[in-house]
Write an enzyme that holds these catalytic residues in place. Sequence first.
Site, PDB file in Angstrom:
ATOM      1  N   CYS A  43       0.834  -1.188   0.000  1.00 41.87           N
ATOM      2  CA  CYS A  43       0.000   0.000   0.000  1.00 41.87           C
ATOM      3  C   CYS A  43       0.876   1.248   0.000  1.00 41.87           C
ATOM      4  O   CYS A  43       1.986   1.244   0.526  1.00 41.87           O
ATOM      5  CB  CYS A  43      -0.921  -0.013   1.220  1.00 41.87           C
ATOM      6  SG  CYS A  43      -2.082   1.377   1.275  1.00 41.87           S
ATOM      7  N   ASP A  45       0.493   3.746   1.774  1.00 37.78           N
ATOM      8  CA  ASP A  45       0.483   4.347   3.110  1.00 37.78           C
ATOM      9  C   ASP A  45       1.905   4.627   3.591  1.00 37.78           C
ATOM     10  O   ASP A  45       2.772   3.748   3.571  1.00 37.78           O
ATOM     11  CB  ASP A  45      -0.221   3.405   4.094  1.00 37.78           C
ATOM     12  CG  ASP A  45      -0.567   4.073   5.410  1.00 37.78           C
ATOM     13  OD1 ASP A  45       0.365   4.477   6.126  1.00 37.78           O
ATOM     14  OD2 ASP A  45      -1.760   4.175   5.733  1.00 37.78           O
ATOM     15  N   ARG A  47       3.094   4.900   6.399  1.00 39.16           N
ATOM     16  CA  ARG A  47       3.484   4.240   7.648  1.00 39.16           C
ATOM     17  C   ARG A  47       3.968   2.811   7.438  1.00 39.16           C
ATOM     18  O   ARG A  47       4.256   2.108   8.405  1.00 39.16           O
ATOM     19  CB  ARG A  47       2.300   4.245   8.621  1.00 39.16           C
ATOM     20  CG  ARG A  47       1.811   5.631   9.003  1.00 39.16           C
ATOM     21  CD  ARG A  47       0.462   5.571   9.680  1.00 39.16           C
ATOM     22  NE  ARG A  47      -0.580   5.115   8.762  1.00 39.16           N
ATOM     23  CZ  ARG A  47      -1.854   4.910   9.105  1.00 39.16           C
ATOM     24  NH1 ARG A  47      -2.228   5.113  10.364  1.00 39.16           N
ATOM     25  NH2 ARG A  47      -2.735   4.513   8.222  1.00 39.16           N
ATOM     26  N   HIS A  99      -2.224  -3.837   5.066  1.00 35.49           N
ATOM     27  CA  HIS A  99      -2.065  -3.455   6.468  1.00 35.49           C
ATOM     28  C   HIS A  99      -3.433  -3.194   7.079  1.00 35.49           C
ATOM     29  O   HIS A  99      -4.373  -2.765   6.401  1.00 35.49           O
ATOM     30  CB  HIS A  99      -1.167  -2.218   6.607  1.00 35.49           C
ATOM     31  CG  HIS A  99      -1.754  -0.962   6.021  1.00 35.49           C
ATOM     32  ND1 HIS A  99      -2.496  -0.067   6.753  1.00 35.49           N
ATOM     33  CD2 HIS A  99      -1.711  -0.459   4.763  1.00 35.49           C
ATOM     34  CE1 HIS A  99      -2.870   0.936   5.984  1.00 35.49           C
ATOM     35  NE2 HIS A  99      -2.404   0.723   4.762  1.00 35.49           N
ATOM     36  N   CYS A 102      -6.462  -0.028   6.686  1.00 33.27           N
ATOM     37  CA  CYS A 102      -6.169   0.593   5.392  1.00 33.27           C
ATOM     38  C   CYS A 102      -7.278   1.580   5.009  1.00 33.27           C
ATOM     39  O   CYS A 102      -8.459   1.223   4.983  1.00 33.27           O
ATOM     40  CB  CYS A 102      -6.031  -0.477   4.314  1.00 33.27           C
ATOM     41  SG  CYS A 102      -5.718   0.163   2.657  1.00 33.27           S
TER      42      CYS A 102
END
Length: 217
Positions: A43, A45, A47, A99, A102
């Site tokens: 992803c 993302d 993080r 994750h 999401c």
Amino acid sequence: MDKEIATLLDNNRAWAKRMCEEDSEYFTRLSLQQKPDYLWIGCSDSRVPANQIVSLPPGEVFVHRNVANLLHHNDMNALSVVQYAVDVLKVRHIMVVGHYGCGGVRAAVTGGECGMVDYWLHSVRELYSQHRPALAALTLEQQVDRLCELNVQAQVNNLCRTKIVQLAWQRGQPLSVHGWIYGLDNGRIRDLDCSVLGLEQVATLYRIDRLVAPSGG
């Protein structure tokens, strides 16, 4: 120059200097070649930094990221990355990594108007619709997290149905596809036990070896 951008450039110079002080040949080695054994499809993302959470240095993981870690069969970007990783770099493992929590998966569950990303997430909404009866008894957070897992498993299947991966298996190239999920709250990766190690594990309908060339004459 914007102060925030200037800070990033200063950080880069300090990092490069520190790396050279720790290992004078670091960038020389890194610039010569990349021979990763792993392709990470994850992803976007911020993080979920691929190299860091598996504690591998730059050059060890080839990475492709997008919203909700999807593998669409008409996504030339993702397919080009997969082909380069499999055919040129000869990676031995592909990890599809989602994750929990999401945002893309949450958008598919909760609905609403999200602009262009709505088109991108259409397959996740279909997945949610398919599993909605089983998810109905769960809280919203539990539904999102469970759909994150189901989405990873679906993308593993999508990847294994591509000619790129199947042709690699046909020619005897060592290649495994794995489905993982990452916990933002604890930094731990969980294997979703959906690994595919060869063509024989792919459903017959999606296997290229079922296609028989027409006879001549």
